[in-house]
Design a protein around this motif. Structure first.
Motif, PDB file in Angstrom:
ATOM      1  N   HIS A  72      -2.970   5.499  -3.881  1.00 25.50           N
ATOM      2  CA  HIS A  72      -2.865   6.055  -5.449  1.00 25.50           C
ATOM      3  C   HIS A  72      -4.331   6.168  -5.944  1.00 25.50           C
ATOM      4  CE1 HIS A  72       1.188   6.748  -6.660  1.00 25.50           C
ATOM      5  NE2 HIS A  72       1.730   5.511  -6.091  1.00 25.50           N
ATOM      6  N   THR A  73      -4.328   7.287  -6.726  1.00 23.80           N
ATOM      7  CA  THR A  73      -5.300   7.319  -7.768  1.00 23.80           C
ATOM      8  C   THR A  73      -4.698   7.148  -8.980  1.00 23.80           C
ATOM      9  OG1 THR A  73      -4.848   9.695  -8.092  1.00 23.80           O
ATOM     10  CG2 THR A  73      -6.707   9.221  -6.279  1.00 23.80           C
ATOM     11  N   PRO A  74      -5.368   6.743 -10.182  1.00 22.48           N
ATOM     12  CA  PRO A  74      -4.839   6.810 -11.543  1.00 22.48           C
ATOM     13  C   PRO A  74      -4.062   7.993 -11.924  1.00 22.48           C
ATOM     14  CG  PRO A  74      -7.067   5.902 -11.784  1.00 22.48           C
ATOM     15  CD  PRO A  74      -7.114   6.578 -10.128  1.00 22.48           C
ATOM     16  N   ARG A  75      -4.308   9.300 -11.459  1.00 21.79           N
ATOM     17  CA  ARG A  75      -3.609  10.420 -11.679  1.00 21.79           C
ATOM     18  C   ARG A  75      -2.261  10.323 -11.129  1.00 21.79           C
ATOM     19  NH1 ARG A  75      -6.624  14.477  -9.743  1.00 21.79           N
ATOM     20  NH2 ARG A  75      -7.974  14.429 -11.626  1.00 21.79           N
ATOM     21  N   THR A  76      -2.310  10.237  -9.801  1.00 15.00           N
ATOM     22  CA  THR A  76      -0.888   9.851  -9.125  1.00 15.00           C
ATOM     23  C   THR A  76      -0.015   8.710  -9.595  1.00 15.00           C
ATOM     24  OG1 THR A  76      -1.778   8.973  -7.223  1.00 15.00           O
ATOM     25  CG2 THR A  76      -1.783  11.175  -7.010  1.00 15.00           C
ATOM     26  N   LEU A  77      -0.859   7.602  -9.939  1.00 16.90           N
ATOM     27  CA  LEU A  77      -0.191   6.273 -10.263  1.00 16.90           C
ATOM     28  C   LEU A  77       0.786   6.732 -11.740  1.00 16.90           C
ATOM     29  CD1 LEU A  77       0.205   3.288 -10.651  1.00 16.90           C
ATOM     30  CD2 LEU A  77      -1.861   3.318 -11.850  1.00 16.90           C
ATOM     31  N   ALA A  78      -0.120   7.638 -12.487  1.00 15.32           N
ATOM     32  CA  ALA A  78       0.540   7.935 -13.872  1.00 15.32           C
ATOM     33  C   ALA A  78       1.951   8.655 -13.695  1.00 15.32           C
ATOM     34  CB  ALA A  78      -0.272   8.477 -14.801  1.00 15.32           C
ATOM     35  N   ASP A 134       3.747   8.528 -10.810  1.00 17.23           N
ATOM     36  CA  ASP A 134       4.692   7.822 -10.255  1.00 17.23           C
ATOM     37  C   ASP A 134       5.274   6.839 -11.128  1.00 17.23           C
ATOM     38  OD1 ASP A 134       4.912   8.655  -7.568  1.00 17.23           O
ATOM     39  OD2 ASP A 134       4.815   6.767  -6.797  1.00 17.23           O
ATOM     40  N   LEU A 135       4.518   6.422 -12.286  1.00 20.48           N
ATOM     41  CA  LEU A 135       5.248   5.217 -13.132  1.00 20.48           C
ATOM     42  C   LEU A 135       6.153   5.940 -14.154  1.00 20.48           C
ATOM     43  CD1 LEU A 135       1.977   3.089 -14.060  1.00 20.48           C
ATOM     44  CD2 LEU A 135       4.012   2.459 -12.732  1.00 20.48           C
ATOM     45  N   VAL A 136       6.248   7.387 -14.166  1.00 20.85           N
ATOM     46  CA  VAL A 136       6.947   7.932 -14.706  1.00 20.85           C
ATOM     47  C   VAL A 136       8.660   7.755 -14.089  1.00 20.85           C
ATOM     48  CG1 VAL A 136       7.806  10.397 -15.872  1.00 20.85           C
ATOM     49  CG2 VAL A 136       5.483   9.577 -16.028  1.00 20.85           C
ATOM     50  N   LYS A 137       8.593   7.740 -13.010  1.00 17.15           N
ATOM     51  CA  LYS A 137       9.660   7.597 -12.433  1.00 17.15           C
ATOM     52  C   LYS A 137      10.714   6.190 -12.691  1.00 17.15           C
ATOM     53  CE  LYS A 137       7.602  10.259  -8.412  1.00 17.15           C
ATOM     54  NZ  LYS A 137       7.263   9.957  -7.177  1.00 17.15           N
ATOM     55  N   TYR A 138       9.563   5.308 -13.346  1.00 14.08           N
ATOM     56  CA  TYR A 138      10.426   4.079 -13.769  1.00 14.08           C
ATOM     57  C   TYR A 138      10.991   4.287 -14.960  1.00 14.08           C
ATOM     58  CZ  TYR A 138      11.029  -1.094 -14.680  1.00 14.08           C
ATOM     59  OH  TYR A 138      11.546  -2.069 -14.781  1.00 14.08           O
ATOM     60  N   ARG A 139      12.115   4.259 -15.152  1.00 17.28           N
ATOM     61  CA  ARG A 139      12.895   4.433 -16.607  1.00 17.28           C
ATOM     62  C   ARG A 139      13.127   3.502 -17.392  1.00 17.28           C
ATOM     63  NH1 ARG A 139      15.729   7.746 -12.814  1.00 17.28           N
ATOM     64  NH2 ARG A 139      17.613   6.136 -13.253  1.00 17.28           N
ATOM     65  N   ALA A 140      13.094   2.036 -16.849  1.00 19.35           N
ATOM     66  CA  ALA A 140      13.433   0.948 -17.665  1.00 19.35           C
ATOM     67  C   ALA A 140      12.338   0.649 -18.461  1.00 19.35           C
ATOM     68  CB  ALA A 140      13.641  -0.062 -16.497  1.00 19.35           C
ATOM     69  N   PRO A 141      12.080  -0.395 -19.160  1.00 16.65           N
ATOM     70  CA  PRO A 141      11.442  -0.637 -20.364  1.00 16.65           C
ATOM     71  C   PRO A 141       9.933  -0.281 -20.163  1.00 16.65           C
ATOM     72  CG  PRO A 141      12.860  -2.590 -20.175  1.00 16.65           C
ATOM     73  CD  PRO A 141      13.214  -1.451 -19.089  1.00 16.65           C
ATOM     74  N   THR A 142       9.328   0.620 -20.884  1.00 21.25           N
ATOM     75  CA  THR A 142       8.027   0.986 -20.615  1.00 21.25           C
ATOM     76  C   THR A 142       6.806  -0.082 -20.835  1.00 21.25           C
ATOM     77  OG1 THR A 142       7.862   1.871 -22.593  1.00 21.25           O
ATOM     78  CG2 THR A 142       8.490   3.502 -21.264  1.00 21.25           C
ATOM     79  N   ASP A 165       0.911  -1.238   0.130  1.00 18.58           N
ATOM     80  CA  ASP A 165      -0.037   0.029  -0.045  1.00 18.58           C
ATOM     81  C   ASP A 165       0.912   1.050   0.167  1.00 18.58           C
ATOM     82  OD1 ASP A 165      -2.129  -1.576   0.373  1.00 18.58           O
ATOM     83  OD2 ASP A 165      -3.094  -0.913   1.892  1.00 18.58           O
ATOM     84  N   THR A 166       0.849   2.215  -0.948  1.00 22.75           N
ATOM     85  CA  THR A 166       1.505   3.285  -0.982  1.00 22.75           C
ATOM     86  C   THR A 166       0.947   4.405  -1.959  1.00 22.75           C
ATOM     87  OG1 THR A 166       3.935   4.148  -1.727  1.00 22.75           O
ATOM     88  CG2 THR A 166       2.815   2.652  -3.007  1.00 22.75           C
ATOM     89  N   GLY A 167       1.186   5.518  -1.522  1.00 25.02           N
ATOM     90  CA  GLY A 167       0.964   6.847  -2.554  1.00 25.02           C
ATOM     91  C   GLY A 167       2.206   7.155  -2.970  1.00 25.02           C
ATOM     92  N   PRO A 168       2.253   8.334  -3.452  1.00 27.84           N
ATOM     93  CA  PRO A 168       3.381   8.800  -4.305  1.00 27.84           C
ATOM     94  C   PRO A 168       4.739   8.448  -3.541  1.00 27.84           C
ATOM     95  CG  PRO A 168       1.883  10.206  -4.683  1.00 27.84           C
ATOM     96  CD  PRO A 168       1.308   9.230  -3.618  1.00 27.84           C
ATOM     97  N   THR A 169       5.605   7.781  -4.073  1.00 31.68           N
ATOM     98  CA  THR A 169       6.781   7.477  -3.276  1.00 31.68           C
ATOM     99  C   THR A 169       8.081   7.586  -4.289  1.00 31.68           C
ATOM    100  OG1 THR A 169       7.648   5.901  -1.818  1.00 31.68           O
ATOM    101  CG2 THR A 169       6.869   4.928  -3.932  1.00 31.68           C
ATOM    102  N   ASP A 170       9.325   7.477  -3.727  1.00 28.74           N
ATOM    103  CA  ASP A 170      10.509   7.653  -4.549  1.00 28.74           C
ATOM    104  C   ASP A 170      11.488   6.455  -4.475  1.00 28.74           C
ATOM    105  OD1 ASP A 170      10.058  10.225  -5.436  1.00 28.74           O
ATOM    106  OD2 ASP A 170      10.519  11.031  -3.756  1.00 28.74           O
TER     107      ASP A 170
END
Ligand code: ZN
Ligand code: ZN
Length: 255
Positions: free
Chosen positions: A199-205, A207-215, A159-164
């Motif tokens: 997360h909501t779908p907006r914050t999920l999107a 956060d997922l940008v922080k993942y730079r490996a294969p999209t 369970d998490t909200g925006p995280t780094d």
């Protein structure tokens, strides 16, 4: 690895079950619905359960699982969590008040459950798996997990909200095959999501940008609140350029 979905929702109805996933039939990841969703034979096969945090929707079936396994004479189930999570389980759950202390039943020498602390970001052997706990951003101490087996890895956000930090760790995980990622509330309920560390779908999107490996990394979404199921699914379907899939009960993935 084979990933089996026992429970994948952020609430419960006859058609929704709280978080519980099984890897290779032996490793449980959270215990929200292990006994309501698995036969006693399947429950007996488990060797360990990773517990992301102490919220009830992730731990509740540890109670009935321990009871069943005790009666079946199973080997001790290893309950793995961060220090704060295990402390909460001992003090507030298996405390001989809410539920018996199965770490001493049937005996100190042959207990039904044993607790194994996992230190943040320290690769830790759990059965045949190598597990790392990564602290995430929730209302209480909570972890996501990176689970490795046979040269492959899968990740679980908990369970998490925006995280780094989770994304930093995943960016350095070249053998990552899939990510189980939480999303709970629709965009209109952002206040509730923020207050409850989800997360909501907006914050999920974002956060997922922080993942730079294969999209095209398979991103398996779970923890949607049953009341908002169709709305959250609809909003996630609008997110473009991501390999998202909302998981369903009974899903099985070969990863
Ligand atoms: Zn929680
Ligand atoms: Zn939860």
């Amino acid at each position: 690895m084979e990933l089996r979905v026992i429970g994948c929702h952020g609430g419960e109805t006859p058609k929704h079950r709280t978080s519980a996933f099984i890897v290779n039939d032996v490793l449980a990841v959270d215990a929200g619905s292990i006994t309501s969703g698995m036969t006693t034979q399947e429950q007996a096969k488990l060797g360990a359960c990773l517990v992301s945090h102490a919220h009830l929707d992730h731990i509740r079936d540890l109670a009935t699982l321990a009871d069943n396994r005790c009666q079946m004479g199973c080997a001790p189930l290893v309950v793995v969590g961060m220090k704060e999570t295990l402390a909460a389980l001992r003090e507030h759950f298996f405390n001989n008040l809410i539920w018996p202390d199965f770490s001493k039943i049937p005996s100190d020498e042959q207990p039904t459950i044993v607790f194994q602390e996992i230190l943040p970001e320290v690769p830790t052997k759990v059965g045949d798996f190598l597990v790392r706990a990564v602290p995430v951003s929730h209302t209480i101490d909570a972890a996501g997990f990176v689970i490795e087996h046979g040269g492959d890895a899968i990740a679980y956000s908990g369970d998490t909200g925006p995280t780094d930090r989770l994304w930093e760790v995943l960016n350095e995980q070249p053998n990552l095959r899939a990510l189980l990622m939480e999303v709970s509330f629709p965009n209109a309920e952002q206040g509730l999501a923020t207050a409850s560390g989800h997360h909501t779908p907006r914050t999920l999107a974002l956060d997922l940008v922080k993942y730079r490996a294969p999209t095209d990394l398979p991103t398996l979404l779970y923890h949607i609140k049953p009341v908002f199921q169709s709305l959250v699914e609809h909003e996630c379907a609008q997110l473009k350029g991501l390999n998202l899939q909302v998981v369903q009960l009974q899903d099985r993935f070969a990863l």
